[in-house]
Structures are given as structure tokens and as C-alpha cells.
Write a protein that holds these residues in place. Structure first.
Motif, short mmCIF file in Angstrom:
data_model
loop_
_atom_site.label_atom_id
_atom_site.label_comp_id
_atom_site.label_asym_id
_atom_site.label_seq_id
_atom_site.Cartn_x
_atom_site.Cartn_y
_atom_site.Cartn_z
N LYS A 325 78.25 25.84 -47.23
CA LYS A 325 78.00 24.44 -46.88
C LYS A 325 78.39 24.14 -45.43
O LYS A 325 77.67 23.45 -44.70
CB LYS A 325 78.82 23.55 -47.83
N SER B 74 60.38 27.20 -44.58
CA SER B 74 61.49 26.65 -45.35
C SER B 74 61.18 25.28 -45.94
O SER B 74 61.86 24.83 -46.86
CB SER B 74 62.74 26.54 -44.47
N PRO B 79 61.48 27.18 -50.94
CA PRO B 79 62.17 26.54 -52.07
C PRO B 79 61.49 26.88 -53.40
O PRO B 79 62.14 26.93 -54.45
CB PRO B 79 62.05 25.04 -51.77
N ASN B 97 66.85 25.61 -43.72
CA ASN B 97 67.16 24.17 -43.81
C ASN B 97 68.63 24.04 -44.20
O ASN B 97 68.99 24.01 -45.38
CB ASN B 97 66.23 23.53 -44.85
N SER B 99 71.02 21.92 -44.50
CA SER B 99 71.61 20.98 -45.45
C SER B 99 71.21 21.31 -46.89
O SER B 99 71.87 20.87 -47.83
CB SER B 99 71.20 19.55 -45.10
N LYS B 100 70.14 22.06 -47.07
CA LYS B 100 69.71 22.37 -48.44
C LYS B 100 70.07 23.79 -48.88
O LYS B 100 69.64 24.25 -49.94
CB LYS B 100 68.20 22.15 -48.56
N GLU B 103 71.79 24.14 -52.52
CA GLU B 103 70.91 24.07 -53.69
C GLU B 103 69.93 25.25 -53.74
O GLU B 103 69.62 25.75 -54.82
CB GLU B 103 70.18 22.73 -53.79
N HIS B 104 69.49 25.70 -52.57
CA HIS B 104 68.62 26.88 -52.55
C HIS B 104 69.38 28.11 -53.06
O HIS B 104 68.84 28.91 -53.84
CB HIS B 104 68.11 27.11 -51.12
N SER B 122 68.62 33.05 -46.36
CA SER B 122 69.04 32.53 -45.06
C SER B 122 69.41 33.62 -44.07
O SER B 122 70.38 33.50 -43.31
CB SER B 122 70.19 31.52 -45.23
#
Lengths: 328, 328
Positions: A325, B74, B79, B97, B99-100, B103-104, B122
Motif C-alpha cells: 500500500k 492497467s 484488472p 495503478n 492506488s488499486k 485490491e489487484h 506490478s
């Protein structure tokens, strides 16, 4: 927070003091004790509340120490200490004699396996973080060239070599990267650089009264292995000047990977360190590695490890979710 | 050498082509096929001998592919694709991405675990190598500040945003780090820097004949999120000039960790990339990560992974002993 990781420090010179200080920045760790081969009562640490014991007390404290950080020298201390203590402790050392790393690794690996422990060797910045950058650069850009420059910084070995010359009271030697060579690498020229073209050596020497300065300078500049292959500058200064202007132990350097992808596309990776204190930085690396070693041990792994073997997340106080994060 | 690692590439844009090229530099790998959502006969790769299949052919080739590298975008591709394919393949993606990412990661972790696979997400340089440097900097220097600067380089997202403006035929946007801000960080000032103080934005725009240039410039400079918070320069040029002077996709940037050890000793770590081609470099990272993923899979590990989780040695073609001898 879980239970703290209990650390022992063996050896209290610049590096040991650096570890002592680094532990204060890492709240998930606590220092149990110092261990020394000197008379414990003669050792004045920065942490009066932490006991100083003779090295003979170590083995009996086996169960009170999670990781033992060895802060001795690579010439004679670590080749003996690391395999010896790896039989009974998870250890971390900063063994930095590059050409002897394979045999040191093997000795520590055998010892650690015999005792069910982890022996992490060659932590610090070179070997250590610089090595890791060289590895990453090679993996990402298989077609490329490696460059490592050191400095500007104090070389303890070269300073010592000067001090051994007749007529020298004290000395400090700086290794200095040649700016022009660095610029050519950064420009993607992929130059072939001789030893002399990469670094110069600057010496600050305090001579005894009446010493033959010309002879000292000549002896320094022609010293095989240490100075003969370099452009060396010798400055004679007073003891006061040495203390005033050259008291620190700064260092640093540059690791570059100059590579090519696809149809001749140039790609450049550069990593650099500018260290106010070489031993304090080295110590900070060792402390982060000690955390990883503790966790590898908890997983039941055994044997020798280097920075190449550590999942980087294990170096951190934070858990995987927080790291992803905040830092990914 | 052991059997080669068999790689599939899904998606053939700049990144897919970069992976195709990177694989040629890694003799322990071989590319099995390209997979595309387009009509396969319309896809012209650089490797005529390697087949191009429709994406529907993928699942049937499950046993012929060791690692599938996903080269989609992305925003909408990854996703969906990464969790979908992680059920049946070890995958590598470059999901960027930030900020995501959590969850990814979770979606890929669940999918990969259900299929007994590894999903590496990533990869690339940010997220990727820059993230790793941020992590290392934080672990070594817990008392310190992080700085990341991007550029000089082409931002695809910002270029696209300009192209969507009425009257614009084509455009290229460069993100440029502010030299003075970088200099202050390097000097150890630990400045607090606003968005505007860190980067400027340079735009090269080809307008339609007769378009209102002042209005276009105003629309760019005031565009929320993309340009409003930056000092932005807009240059109108011809289509020929754009092709001639701005055809490449260079990028790069800087990650710095400015820290303090001991009693206020300054320590500075800097990592920088100067990339002739952003997609070719990103692809080169993905290929190295695919090697590590293959090896984790061989060990029987399952679930999602990031660069934080990989023992660096797994990225290399060489074995541990060679790495210690040559690079440590």
C-alpha cells in the motif's frame, strides 16, 4: 507488536557502535548485551544500561539472543568467528574480502547447517547493497556493462598502510572517483577504464618532526597494490589539521549498469551512496538484515545466506500489505 | 543448461513487443506464442517464426506455457485478465495503478491459490524497481524521507489527455523533474515539496489547421488532475516535427532516501534510471521476474507476489555460487 528481536553485538569498534546506534532506530529490536574480547570493564559504550560481557559468556546466553551481529574485521576476526558462532547462533557479519567470499560462505554454510542456524554474510554496502544493484542490473539488462566507482571516502586499509611507513605519525587516505570517467559511463560510452582512470588517491599525512618528507611521499606513491597503480596526491598537514578536517569516516560510491535493449536502445541504471559515516551505514544494513535472518530462522530455514537470497520484504518492520500500500 | 522456460505473451503493443525483444537476450527462455484479442492475421510481430493465436487458444496451451506475461493496460485489461489467467497459468503483469494495487493483489492472490499458480503483479520500474529502492531505503534508514522524481520522459496518459482536446491532431507530453528541487534533496535539506515544485510538464502539440491555439493551450493548462497543479509549457509544432523529434518513448527518474544515523549523521541513497525506451525497459524487468516466478512455481509456492517477495538471486540466469563469486 510481537516480541522484540533480541540482538547481541560481538566487538565494539566503529561498526559495533554503529549497530548499537542503529538498533535505537528499530523499535522491533532490542539489544541484550555487548560481547568483547577485551576486558569488559575497559569498554565504554553509549548505552550504560546494556551489559558488556567477555566473549566467554556468549555460549551460555544462547537462548537469550535471537541474532548475533559480528562486528569484527574481515582479515582475521570473521573468518574464524563467523563459522564458530554460526553453530550456535543466527549470525550476521560484514565480511568484505571479496575474493574470499566463496570459501567464507561455504565455511559458514556448513557451520550453520550443523547447528540449525542461519548465517548471513557480507552485509553492508560493498559487498551488500552495491552487490544487490549489480545483480539487479545484470538481470534486467543482460546486454550491458557494469561499473563500480568508490568514493569520495576514507579507505581504512590505505590509511593504515601509510601509517606503517617510517616517519609517519598519522594519516588519512581518500579514494576519489574520476569525474570524467563517471561522465563517460553516464553518457553511454561504455568505456574500458584502467585502474588509474577510475580513481585517484588523496593522502593527508602527519609526519614526525624532522622526517624526510620527500622519502615518505615517494614510498607512498610507489607502494605496490595500494598506490602504485593510481595517481596519488600526498599532502603533509599538522596533527591539529588532521583532527579538525579529517575526523569523519565518510564514504560512498556509484554502481552503474549501462545496457542496451531491442534494436540498440540505450538504458542506464545508476545507484549511488553518499555516506556521512561508512560504519554507521554499514551497521544500519546489518541491523535490517538481522531482522530478515530472524524471520528466516522462524521459518525453519538453515545455512548461509547473502543479500542475494533475502526476499526484500523480510528486511522491513512493516507487513506485506502495508508495504504494498505504501511503497509499491 | 536445463530445459528452457517457455513463455507466452498476451497482448502485442509496445510492451508486448518489448517482451518479445527482451526474450532474445535471455537464452534460458523461449517464446512459445503470441496471443491477441485482435484478428491474429492482422498482427505483425518481429518474430515471423513464432505463431500468433487468438486469445481463445490460450487455455488449450496451458501445458505448453510455463509463464504467461500479460502485456495489456492497467485501466481495463489487467484488472480482468490477471485474476482470470492466474487460475491456469503462472502470470507476470505490470499493473501500475498504485492506488488499486492492494485490491489487484488480493484478486490475483485468490485466483492463483485456487489454481495452484504464482501471480506476479506490478513488475516494471514504478511500480517495480523504484518500489524496491523505496523499500530498501526505508529499511536501512528508518529515520529519513523518501523522494521520487519522474522524468524526463513521456507520459502516455497525459499525452492521451491532450489528444482528446478539440482541435488537437496529435501530442506528446514530457514530465520533467525540477532540477532545483532535486538539488535541494541531494544537499540533504529534506525539503517539503509541493506537486508544482517537483515536476514541470512540457507539451508538444500538433493542432488542426485553423484551430484556436490559445483556447487549446488554456484547456491544457487548466485541466484538473493532469495539468492544473503544474507549471505547464505548451509548444505547437508540425506533424513532421513531432515525428522527427518526439518519436521515442524515453523515461526515467530518481528515487532518493535522505536519512540520518547515529547522532545526526547524514546518509543519502539515490537510484536513477535513464531509459531510452520505457516499454523496452519495463519488458526487460518483466522477463527477469518471469524467471523468478517459474522457479517459485517449481518450489510449489502459490499465490500473488510482488518484487518485495522475490529473493533477488531468482531473477538471474546464474546460480548462487556464480553470483557470489562474480557480483557479491
Amino acid at each position: 507488536m510481537n516480541e522484540k528481536i533480541r540482538i547481541g553485538i560481538l566487538g565494539y569498534g566503529n561498526l559495533g557502535r554503529g549497530v548499537e546506534l542503529a538498533l535505537r532506530q528499530n523499535p522491533d529490536m532490542e539489544q541484550v548485551a555487548f560481547f568483547t574480547r577485551r576486558d569488559p570493564s575497559s569498554v565504554n559504550t553509549l548505552s550504560p544500561s546494556i551489559p558488556v560481557y567477555g566473549v566467554d559468556a556468549l555460549l551460555a546466553m544462547k537462548d537469550e539472543i535471537d541474532v548475533l551481529i559480528l562486528c569484527g574485521g574481515s582479515a582475521t576476526d570473521l573468518p574464524k568467528q563467523s563459522p564458530e558462532y554460526a553453530k550456535n547462533f543466527h549470525i550476521v557479519d560484514s565480511f568484505d574480502n571479496h575474493s574470499k567470499i566463496p570459501e567464507h560462505f561455504d565455511a559458514c554454510d556448513a557451520a550453520a547447517k550443523s547447528g540449525g542456524k542461519i548465517a548471513f554474510i557480507s552485509g553492508g554496502w560493498d559487498p551488500g547493497m552495491f552487490s544487490l544493484q549489480r545483480l539487479l542490473g545484470n538481470c534486467i539488462l543482460p546486454q550491458g556493462k557494469d561499473y563500480t566507482f568508490w568514493g569520495k571516502g576514507v579507505s581504512q586499509g590505505h590509511s593504515d598502510a601509510i601509517r606503517r611507513i617510517e616517519g609517519v605519525l598519522d594519516a588519512k587516505q581518500y579514494t576519489v572517483p574520476v569525474e570524467d570517467a563517471l561522465a563517460r559511463v553516464r553518457a553511454g560510452e561504455d568505456p574500458v577504464l584502467s585502474t588509474r582512470e577510475k580513481h585517484t588517491r588523496e593522502c593527508f599525512v602527519v609526519a614526525k618532526e624532522g622526517a624526510d618528507l620527500a622519502r615518505i611521499e615517494q614510498e607512498i606513491k610507489t607502494m605496490p597494490a595500494y598506490f602504485a597503480d593510481y595517481d596519488t596526491t600526498v599532502n603533509f598537514i599538522t596533527k591539529e589539521e588532521l583532527l579538525r578536517d579529517h575526523a569523519g569516516i565518510p564514504h560512498g560510491g556509484f554502481v552503474l549498469r549501462s545496457g542496451v535493449t531491442g534494436d540498440g536502445t540505450r538504458q542506464m541504471i545508476e545507484y549511488s551512496l553518499k555516506l556521512g559515516s561508512n560504519p554507521e551505514f554499514t551497521a544500519s544494513v546489518l541491523v535490517a538484515c538481522a531482522r530478515a535472518v530472524y524471520r528466516l530462522g522462524k521459518r525453519g530455514e538453515v545455512g548461509a545466506r547473502t543479500i542475494f537470497d533475502l526476499p526484500p520484504a523480510l528486511l522491513s518492520m512493516k507487513d506485506g500489505a502495508a508495504l504494498r500500500k505504501e511503497l509499491l
